[in-house]
Write an enzyme that holds these catalytic residues in place. Structure first.
Site, PDB file in Angstrom:
ATOM      1  N   GLY A 252       0.823  -1.207   0.000  1.00 40.66           N
ATOM      2  CA  GLY A 252       0.000   0.000   0.000  1.00 40.66           C
ATOM      3  C   GLY A 252       0.857   1.259   0.000  1.00 40.66           C
ATOM      4  O   GLY A 252       0.467   2.298  -0.524  1.00 40.66           O
ATOM      5  N   GLY A 253       2.043   1.142   0.582  1.00 36.67           N
ATOM      6  CA  GLY A 253       2.972   2.274   0.616  1.00 36.67           C
ATOM      7  C   GLY A 253       3.983   2.240  -0.512  1.00 36.67           C
ATOM      8  O   GLY A 253       4.969   2.966  -0.482  1.00 36.67           O
TER       9      GLY A 253
ATOM     10  N   GLU B  66      10.713  -4.295   0.452  1.00 42.88           N
ATOM     11  CA  GLU B  66      10.221  -5.040   1.618  1.00 42.88           C
ATOM     12  C   GLU B  66      10.420  -6.543   1.406  1.00 42.88           C
ATOM     13  O   GLU B  66      10.944  -7.242   2.283  1.00 42.88           O
ATOM     14  CB  GLU B  66       8.741  -4.737   1.858  1.00 42.88           C
ATOM     15  CG  GLU B  66       8.506  -3.329   2.393  1.00 42.88           C
ATOM     16  CD  GLU B  66       7.043  -2.920   2.421  1.00 42.88           C
ATOM     17  OE1 GLU B  66       6.728  -1.986   3.167  1.00 42.88           O
ATOM     18  OE2 GLU B  66       6.219  -3.508   1.701  1.00 42.88           O
TER      19      GLU B  66
ATOM     20  N   LYS C 104      -6.844  -5.050  10.094  1.00 40.97           N
ATOM     21  CA  LYS C 104      -6.109  -5.617   8.954  1.00 40.97           C
ATOM     22  C   LYS C 104      -6.334  -7.128   8.823  1.00 40.97           C
ATOM     23  O   LYS C 104      -6.026  -7.714   7.789  1.00 40.97           O
ATOM     24  CB  LYS C 104      -4.603  -5.342   9.110  1.00 40.97           C
ATOM     25  CG  LYS C 104      -4.231  -3.881   9.185  1.00 40.97           C
ATOM     26  CD  LYS C 104      -4.252  -3.240   7.827  1.00 40.97           C
ATOM     27  CE  LYS C 104      -3.889  -1.766   7.836  1.00 40.97           C
ATOM     28  NZ  LYS C 104      -2.559  -1.463   8.307  1.00 40.97           N
TER      29      LYS C 104
HETATM   30  C1  5RP Z   1       4.182  -0.470   2.460  1.00 41.62           C
HETATM   31  C2  5RP Z   1       3.442  -1.534   3.173  1.00 41.62           C
HETATM   32  C3  5RP Z   1       2.890  -1.193   4.519  1.00 41.62           C
HETATM   33  O1  5RP Z   1       3.402  -2.077   5.436  1.00 41.62           O
HETATM   34  C4  5RP Z   1       1.392  -1.317   4.463  1.00 41.62           C
HETATM   35  O2  5RP Z   1       0.914  -0.446   3.446  1.00 41.62           O
HETATM   36  C5  5RP Z   1       0.744  -0.979   5.805  1.00 41.62           C
HETATM   37  O3  5RP Z   1       0.852   0.394   6.048  1.00 41.62           O
HETATM   38  P1  5RP Z   1       0.321   1.036   7.387  1.00 41.62           P
HETATM   39  O4  5RP Z   1       1.118   0.468   8.499  1.00 41.62           O
HETATM   40  O5  5RP Z   1       0.549   2.520   7.180  1.00 41.62           O
HETATM   41  O6  5RP Z   1      -1.153   0.710   7.514  1.00 41.62           O
HETATM   42  O7  5RP Z   1       3.296  -2.629   2.721  1.00 41.62           O
HETATM   43  O8  5RP Z   1       4.545  -0.874   1.164  1.00 41.62           O
END
Ligand code: 5RP
Length: 226
Positions: free
Chosen positions: A95-96, A102, A120
């Site tokens: 999502g990020g 990662e 989640k």
């Molecule tokens: C980034 C990711 C993050 O871990 C995922 O989007 C969760 O984000 P958040 O802790 O802000 O809810 O995979 O690529």
């Protein structure tokens, strides 16, 4: 308790898993940021391997010594967030837009702990759109091939991720296509099909990678194992 408080307590619990001398993978996102802050507060003699430029900047600000992935033989423990935590601790991440670094860091790690707020956790993956990282050259054509795969799996065609300033570009210089939210009935088969497309660098399905999850809930931190 707010979702952010749940993220914070999960991050703080994960920071307690770190021991002096460790090489620690530092995840990306708001939950991972809580972990990085709690880890910095412990002032342990460790080295962090960041999974994004954003996390590297945060860790530097907080005084955590950093190493590049290629400067370490292996990583003792990686702590990272997730967009979804499904059955068997299979995950959707990205999502990020940091899924590639990662996954590289996770795969180099002896132990991977996912931290998340309670919302989640899902019974089946797919509520969160599945990110796919694609090289920029010819990405529209790659997107068409991804649409064909999506149709084979009864999923909607992917959408190029945009932000206010235009197309989202990852730290690796790639673009992201997101498969719209829909239950992913066969995650392993979908993962294999996506990886087989030339132009796909990786996808946000993290299958069989998490060793444990620490979920922040209103009742405190709950530990889950696959
Ligand atoms: C980034 C990711 C993050 O871990 C995922 O989007 C969760 O984000 P958040 O802790 O802000 O809810 O995979 O690529």
């Amino acid at each position: 308790m707010s979702a952010d408080d749940q993220k914070r307590i999960a991050g703080e619990a994960a920071a307690q898993l770190v021991e002096a001398g460790m090489v620690v993978g530092l995840g990306t996102g708001s939950t991972a940021a809580w972990f990085v802050k709690a880890l910095a507060a412990r002032k342990l003699d460790i080295r962090g391997v960041p999974t994004s430029e954003a996390t590297a900047n945060l860790a530097r600000e907080l005084g955590i010594p950093l190493a590049a992935l290629d400067d370490v033989k292996s990583i003792d423990l990686t702590v990272d967030g997730a967009d979804e935590v499904g059955p068997g601790l299979d995950l959707i991440k990205g999502g990020g837009a940091a899924l590639l670094r990662e996954k590289l860091v996770w795969e180099a790690s002896k132990r991977c702990v996912v931290i998340a707020d309670a919302a989640k956790k899902v019974d089946a993956l797919g509520r969160f759109p599945l990110p796919i990282e694609v090289v920029r050259f010819g990405h529209v054509h790659t997107g068409h091939r991804l649409a064909d795969i999506a149709a084979e799996f009864d999923l909607l065609p992917p959408r190029l991720r945009m932000a206010d300033r235009g197309i989202v570009i990852t730290d690796g210089g790639n673009v992201i296509y997101d498969l719209p939210s829909s239950v992913i009935a066969e995650p392993a088969a979908l993962a294999a099909a996506l990886k087989a497309v030339t132009g796909v660098v990786d996808h946000g399905l993290f299958l069989d990678l998490a060793d444990e999850a620490l979920l922040g809930t209103d009742q405190g931190v709950v530990k889950l194992v696959p």
